[in-house]
Design a protein around this motif. Structure first.
Motif, PDB file in Angstrom:
ATOM      1  N   TYR A 176       0.884  -1.157   0.000  1.00 45.54           N
ATOM      2  CA  TYR A 176       0.000   0.000   0.000  1.00 45.54           C
ATOM      3  C   TYR A 176       0.927   1.214   0.000  1.00 45.54           C
ATOM      4  CZ  TYR A 176      -3.429  -3.343   1.893  1.00 45.54           C
ATOM      5  OH  TYR A 176      -4.249  -4.417   2.109  1.00 45.54           O
ATOM      6  N   PHE A 233       1.451   5.558   0.118  1.00 43.14           N
ATOM      7  CA  PHE A 233       0.856   6.796   0.604  1.00 43.14           C
ATOM      8  C   PHE A 233       1.819   7.958   0.370  1.00 43.14           C
ATOM      9  CE2 PHE A 233      -2.376   4.606   3.162  1.00 43.14           C
ATOM     10  CZ  PHE A 233      -1.783   3.376   3.385  1.00 43.14           C
ATOM     11  N   TYR A 250       2.174  11.769   2.229  1.00 46.79           N
ATOM     12  CA  TYR A 250       1.721  12.679   3.269  1.00 46.79           C
ATOM     13  C   TYR A 250       2.464  13.995   3.139  1.00 46.79           C
ATOM     14  CZ  TYR A 250      -0.222   8.608   5.721  1.00 46.79           C
ATOM     15  OH  TYR A 250      -0.941   7.488   6.067  1.00 46.79           O
ATOM     16  N   PHE A 276       6.287  13.268   2.596  1.00 40.87           N
ATOM     17  CA  PHE A 276       6.761  11.936   2.946  1.00 40.87           C
ATOM     18  C   PHE A 276       6.011  10.882   2.144  1.00 40.87           C
ATOM     19  CE2 PHE A 276       9.475  12.832   6.482  1.00 40.87           C
ATOM     20  CZ  PHE A 276       8.966  13.990   7.053  1.00 40.87           C
ATOM     21  N   LYS A 305      -0.609  -5.326   4.379  1.00 38.28           N
ATOM     22  CA  LYS A 305      -1.396  -6.103   5.327  1.00 38.28           C
ATOM     23  C   LYS A 305      -0.552  -7.227   5.914  1.00 38.28           C
ATOM     24  CE  LYS A 305      -5.605  -6.608   4.248  1.00 38.28           C
ATOM     25  NZ  LYS A 305      -6.922  -6.955   3.687  1.00 38.28           N
ATOM     26  N   GLY A 360       1.237  -6.273   9.040  1.00 39.90           N
ATOM     27  CA  GLY A 360       0.421  -5.646  10.076  1.00 39.90           C
ATOM     28  C   GLY A 360       0.096  -4.194   9.805  1.00 39.90           C
ATOM     29  N   ASN A 361       0.159  -3.785   8.549  1.00 41.04           N
ATOM     30  CA  ASN A 361      -0.141  -2.405   8.152  1.00 41.04           C
ATOM     31  C   ASN A 361       0.808  -1.384   8.771  1.00 41.04           C
ATOM     32  OD1 ASN A 361      -3.098  -3.832   8.093  1.00 41.04           O
ATOM     33  ND2 ASN A 361      -2.800  -2.382   6.450  1.00 41.04           N
ATOM     34  N   LYS A 362       1.954  -1.836   9.254  1.00 41.41           N
ATOM     35  CA  LYS A 362       2.937  -0.888   9.766  1.00 41.41           C
ATOM     36  C   LYS A 362       3.496  -0.095   8.596  1.00 41.41           C
ATOM     37  CE  LYS A 362       5.580  -3.965  11.815  1.00 41.41           C
ATOM     38  NZ  LYS A 362       6.629  -4.536  12.699  1.00 41.41           N
ATOM     39  N   LEU A 363       3.680   1.193   8.793  1.00 40.05           N
ATOM     40  CA  LEU A 363       4.175   2.042   7.726  1.00 40.05           C
ATOM     41  C   LEU A 363       5.675   2.270   7.856  1.00 40.05           C
ATOM     42  CD1 LEU A 363       1.446   4.810   7.374  1.00 40.05           C
ATOM     43  CD2 LEU A 363       1.755   2.745   6.023  1.00 40.05           C
ATOM     44  N   PHE A 374       8.418   4.883   6.394  1.00 39.16           N
ATOM     45  CA  PHE A 374       8.451   6.197   5.776  1.00 39.16           C
ATOM     46  C   PHE A 374       9.776   6.441   5.073  1.00 39.16           C
ATOM     47  CE2 PHE A 374       4.711   8.576   7.121  1.00 39.16           C
ATOM     48  CZ  PHE A 374       4.182   7.736   8.079  1.00 39.16           C
ATOM     49  N   GLY A 375       9.711   7.213   3.997  1.00 40.19           N
ATOM     50  CA  GLY A 375      10.922   7.740   3.402  1.00 40.19           C
ATOM     51  C   GLY A 375      11.454   8.892   4.246  1.00 40.19           C
TER      52      GLY A 375
END
Lengths: 114, 115
Positions: free
Chosen positions: A32, A34, A36, A90, A96, A99-102, A104-105
Protein backbone atom coordinates in the motif's frame (compact mmCIF):
# COMPACT_ATOMS: atom_id res chain seq x y z
CA UNK A 1 13.96 -5.52 4.63
CA UNK A 2 11.39 -2.95 3.70
CA UNK A 3 12.71 0.45 2.69
CA UNK A 4 11.52 3.65 1.07
CA UNK A 5 13.82 6.01 -0.75
CA UNK A 6 13.11 9.63 -1.48
CA UNK A 7 16.27 10.62 -3.33
CA UNK A 8 15.70 14.38 -3.19
CA UNK A 9 16.17 15.98 0.23
CA UNK A 10 15.32 19.45 -1.04
CA UNK A 11 13.55 20.64 -4.15
CA UNK A 12 12.96 24.24 -5.17
CA UNK A 13 10.45 25.14 -7.85
CA UNK A 14 8.98 28.39 -9.07
CA UNK A 15 5.37 29.13 -8.34
CA UNK A 16 3.28 27.92 -11.25
CA UNK A 17 5.84 25.38 -12.37
CA UNK A 18 5.23 21.66 -12.39
CA UNK A 19 6.47 19.37 -9.64
CA UNK A 20 7.53 15.77 -9.39
CA UNK A 21 8.71 14.20 -6.12
CA UNK A 22 10.29 10.79 -6.42
CA UNK A 23 9.66 7.75 -4.27
CA UNK A 24 11.08 4.26 -4.70
CA UNK A 25 10.44 1.33 -2.43
CA UNK A 26 11.73 -2.10 -1.68
CA UNK A 27 9.10 -4.35 -0.21
CA UNK A 28 8.49 -8.04 0.19
CA UNK A 29 4.75 -7.90 -0.25
CA UNK A 30 2.10 -6.18 -2.32
CA UNK A 31 2.43 -2.65 -1.03
CA UNK A 32 0.00 0.00 0.00
CA UNK A 33 1.46 3.39 -0.89
CA UNK A 34 0.86 6.80 0.60
CA UNK A 35 1.98 10.37 0.27
CA UNK A 36 1.72 12.68 3.27
CA UNK A 37 2.49 16.36 3.70
CA UNK A 38 3.74 17.97 6.89
CA UNK A 39 4.04 21.66 7.66
CA UNK A 40 6.58 22.71 10.32
CA UNK A 41 5.54 21.61 13.79
CA UNK A 42 2.40 19.97 12.50
CA UNK A 43 1.11 16.45 12.07
CA UNK A 44 0.71 14.55 8.82
CA UNK A 45 -1.95 15.20 6.24
CA UNK A 46 -2.76 12.44 3.77
CA UNK A 47 -2.49 13.62 0.17
CA UNK A 48 -3.34 10.37 -1.57
CA UNK A 49 -3.10 6.63 -1.31
CA UNK A 50 -2.88 3.55 -3.50
CA UNK A 51 -4.21 0.19 -2.45
CA UNK A 52 -5.13 -1.44 -5.76
CA UNK A 53 -6.80 -0.75 -9.09
CA UNK A 54 -6.07 2.24 -11.28
CA UNK A 55 -2.37 3.01 -10.96
CA UNK A 56 -2.88 6.76 -11.42
CA UNK A 57 -4.25 8.13 -8.18
CA UNK A 58 -5.78 11.54 -7.66
CA UNK A 59 -5.45 13.26 -4.32
CA UNK A 60 -6.25 16.48 -2.58
CA UNK A 61 -4.88 19.92 -3.47
CA UNK A 62 -4.40 18.95 -7.12
CA UNK A 63 -1.80 16.25 -6.46
CA UNK A 64 -1.60 12.93 -8.25
CA UNK A 65 0.72 9.95 -8.12
CA UNK A 66 1.39 7.01 -10.38
CA UNK A 67 2.23 3.53 -9.16
CA UNK A 68 4.71 1.80 -11.44
CA UNK A 69 5.25 -1.74 -10.24
CA UNK A 70 8.04 -2.45 -12.73
CA UNK A 71 10.03 0.48 -11.39
CA UNK A 72 8.96 0.10 -7.74
CA UNK A 73 8.05 3.76 -7.82
CA UNK A 74 5.22 5.97 -6.65
CA UNK A 75 6.11 9.49 -7.76
CA UNK A 76 4.02 12.47 -6.70
CA UNK A 77 3.15 15.14 -9.26
CA UNK A 78 1.40 18.47 -9.44
CA UNK A 79 1.03 20.43 -12.69
CA UNK A 80 1.21 23.90 -11.14
CA UNK A 81 2.69 24.56 -7.72
CA UNK A 82 1.31 27.20 -5.36
CA UNK A 83 3.32 29.00 -2.68
CA UNK A 84 1.18 27.27 -0.05
CA UNK A 85 2.52 23.90 -1.18
CA UNK A 86 5.85 24.62 0.50
CA UNK A 87 6.20 21.89 3.14
CA UNK A 88 7.82 18.52 3.69
CA UNK A 89 6.48 15.52 1.80
CA UNK A 90 6.76 11.94 2.95
CA UNK A 91 6.21 8.77 0.97
CA UNK A 92 5.19 5.75 3.02
CA UNK A 93 4.67 2.06 2.33
CA UNK A 94 2.70 -0.54 4.22
CA UNK A 95 1.23 -3.97 3.70
CA UNK A 96 -1.40 -6.10 5.33
CA UNK A 97 1.18 -8.91 5.55
CA UNK A 98 3.27 -6.72 7.84
CA UNK A 99 0.42 -5.65 10.08
CA UNK A 100 -0.14 -2.41 8.15
CA UNK A 101 2.94 -0.89 9.77
CA UNK A 102 4.17 2.04 7.73
CA UNK A 103 7.74 2.60 6.62
CA UNK A 104 8.45 6.20 5.78
CA UNK A 105 10.92 7.74 3.40
CA UNK A 106 13.30 10.41 4.65
CA UNK A 107 11.13 13.19 3.26
CA UNK A 108 11.55 15.88 0.62
CA UNK A 109 11.42 19.53 1.57
CA UNK A 110 9.70 21.60 -1.09
CA UNK A 111 10.54 25.26 -1.41
CA UNK A 112 8.49 27.46 -3.73
CA UNK A 113 10.02 30.56 -5.31
CA UNK A 114 7.74 33.46 -6.11
CA UNK B 1 -14.77 11.36 10.03
CA UNK B 2 -11.66 9.44 11.15
CA UNK B 3 -10.28 12.04 13.53
CA UNK B 4 -7.44 11.28 15.90
CA UNK B 5 -6.48 13.65 18.69
CA UNK B 6 -3.39 13.84 20.89
CA UNK B 7 -2.95 15.48 24.24
CA UNK B 8 -0.98 17.44 25.13
CA UNK B 9 0.22 19.12 21.97
CA UNK B 10 3.32 20.37 23.74
CA UNK B 11 4.93 19.37 27.03
CA UNK B 12 8.09 20.42 28.80
CA UNK B 13 9.35 18.26 31.64
CA UNK B 14 12.43 18.03 33.80
CA UNK B 15 14.99 15.30 33.33
CA UNK B 16 14.13 12.23 35.39
CA UNK B 17 10.39 12.77 35.43
CA UNK B 18 7.75 10.84 33.51
CA UNK B 19 5.27 12.21 31.02
CA UNK B 20 2.12 10.69 29.56
CA UNK B 21 0.80 11.35 26.07
CA UNK B 22 -2.74 10.41 25.11
CA UNK B 23 -3.98 9.38 21.69
CA UNK B 24 -7.71 9.19 21.06
CA UNK B 25 -9.81 8.13 18.10
CA UNK B 26 -12.79 10.46 18.23
CA UNK B 27 -15.25 8.93 15.82
CA UNK B 28 -14.22 5.34 15.26
CA UNK B 29 -13.00 2.36 17.21
CA UNK B 30 -9.28 1.86 16.85
CA UNK B 31 -8.36 -1.78 17.14
CA UNK B 32 -4.73 -0.90 16.41
CA UNK B 33 -2.73 2.18 17.31
CA UNK B 34 0.80 3.01 16.27
CA UNK B 35 3.31 5.29 17.95
CA UNK B 36 5.97 7.09 15.92
CA UNK B 37 8.85 9.34 16.89
CA UNK B 38 10.25 12.08 14.69
CA UNK B 39 13.53 13.79 15.54
CA UNK B 40 14.19 17.25 14.08
CA UNK B 41 14.72 17.21 10.34
CA UNK B 42 14.21 13.44 10.23
CA UNK B 43 11.51 11.08 9.15
CA UNK B 44 9.01 9.22 11.27
CA UNK B 45 10.19 6.03 12.88
CA UNK B 46 7.73 3.49 14.19
CA UNK B 47 8.23 2.82 17.88
CA UNK B 48 5.50 0.32 18.65
CA UNK B 49 2.19 -1.16 17.63
CA UNK B 50 -0.57 -1.66 20.16
CA UNK B 51 -3.71 -3.70 19.82
CA UNK B 52 -6.60 -3.07 22.16
CA UNK B 53 -6.44 -5.26 25.21
CA UNK B 54 -3.03 -6.77 24.53
CA UNK B 55 0.59 -5.87 25.08
CA UNK B 56 2.29 -3.54 22.66
CA UNK B 57 4.81 -4.84 20.14
CA UNK B 58 7.97 -2.74 20.11
CA UNK B 59 10.28 -2.18 17.18
CA UNK B 60 13.88 -3.19 17.45
CA UNK B 61 15.91 -0.77 19.51
CA UNK B 62 12.96 0.76 21.36
CA UNK B 63 13.11 0.23 25.12
CA UNK B 64 9.77 -1.12 26.25
CA UNK B 65 10.48 -0.30 29.91
CA UNK B 66 11.15 3.30 29.02
CA UNK B 67 8.26 3.83 26.63
CA UNK B 68 5.20 2.31 28.27
CA UNK B 69 2.24 1.89 25.98
CA UNK B 70 -1.26 1.12 27.13
CA UNK B 71 -4.23 0.52 24.85
CA UNK B 72 -6.95 -0.19 27.35
CA UNK B 73 -9.92 0.82 25.24
CA UNK B 74 -10.90 1.00 21.59
CA UNK B 75 -10.57 4.78 21.60
CA UNK B 76 -7.56 5.49 23.80
CA UNK B 77 -3.89 4.62 23.82
CA UNK B 78 -1.29 6.22 26.05
CA UNK B 79 2.47 6.50 25.74
CA UNK B 80 4.36 7.16 28.96
CA UNK B 81 7.97 8.23 28.69
CA UNK B 82 9.52 7.19 31.99
CA UNK B 83 12.56 8.85 33.52
CA UNK B 84 12.80 11.18 30.58
CA UNK B 85 16.15 12.56 29.47
CA UNK B 86 17.01 15.35 27.03
CA UNK B 87 17.69 12.81 24.27
CA UNK B 88 14.03 11.78 24.49
CA UNK B 89 13.03 15.24 23.29
CA UNK B 90 11.20 14.64 20.06
CA UNK B 91 7.91 14.90 18.20
CA UNK B 92 5.70 11.93 19.04
CA UNK B 93 2.90 11.07 16.63
CA UNK B 94 0.25 8.43 17.00
CA UNK B 95 -1.96 6.87 14.39
CA UNK B 96 -5.03 4.70 14.66
CA UNK B 97 -6.53 2.02 12.48
CA UNK B 98 -10.03 0.66 12.53
CA UNK B 99 -10.47 -3.09 12.26
CA UNK B 100 -10.90 -4.19 8.64
CA UNK B 101 -9.57 -0.89 7.31
CA UNK B 102 -6.04 -0.73 5.95
CA UNK B 103 -5.53 3.01 6.31
CA UNK B 104 -4.09 4.71 9.39
CA UNK B 105 -5.28 8.07 10.60
CA UNK B 106 -2.68 10.31 12.20
CA UNK B 107 -2.90 12.53 15.24
CA UNK B 108 -1.47 16.07 15.22
CA UNK B 109 1.58 15.10 17.26
CA UNK B 110 3.02 15.98 20.67
CA UNK B 111 6.21 17.99 21.04
CA UNK B 112 8.16 16.75 24.07
CA UNK B 113 11.02 18.82 25.42
CA UNK B 114 13.05 17.45 28.32
CA UNK B 115 15.16 20.02 30.16
Amino acid sequence: AQSVTQPDIHITVSEGASLELRCNYSYGATPYLFWYVQSPGQGLQLLLKYFSGDTLVQGIKGFEAEFKRSQSSFNLRKPSVHWSDAAEYFCAVGAKEYGNKLVFGAGTILRVKS
Amino acid sequence: GAVVSQHPSRVICKSGTSVKIECRSLDFQATTMFWYRQFPKQSLMLMATSNEGSKATYEQGVEKDKFLINHASLTLSTLTVTSAHPEDSSFYICSAREGGVDEQYFGPGTRLTVT
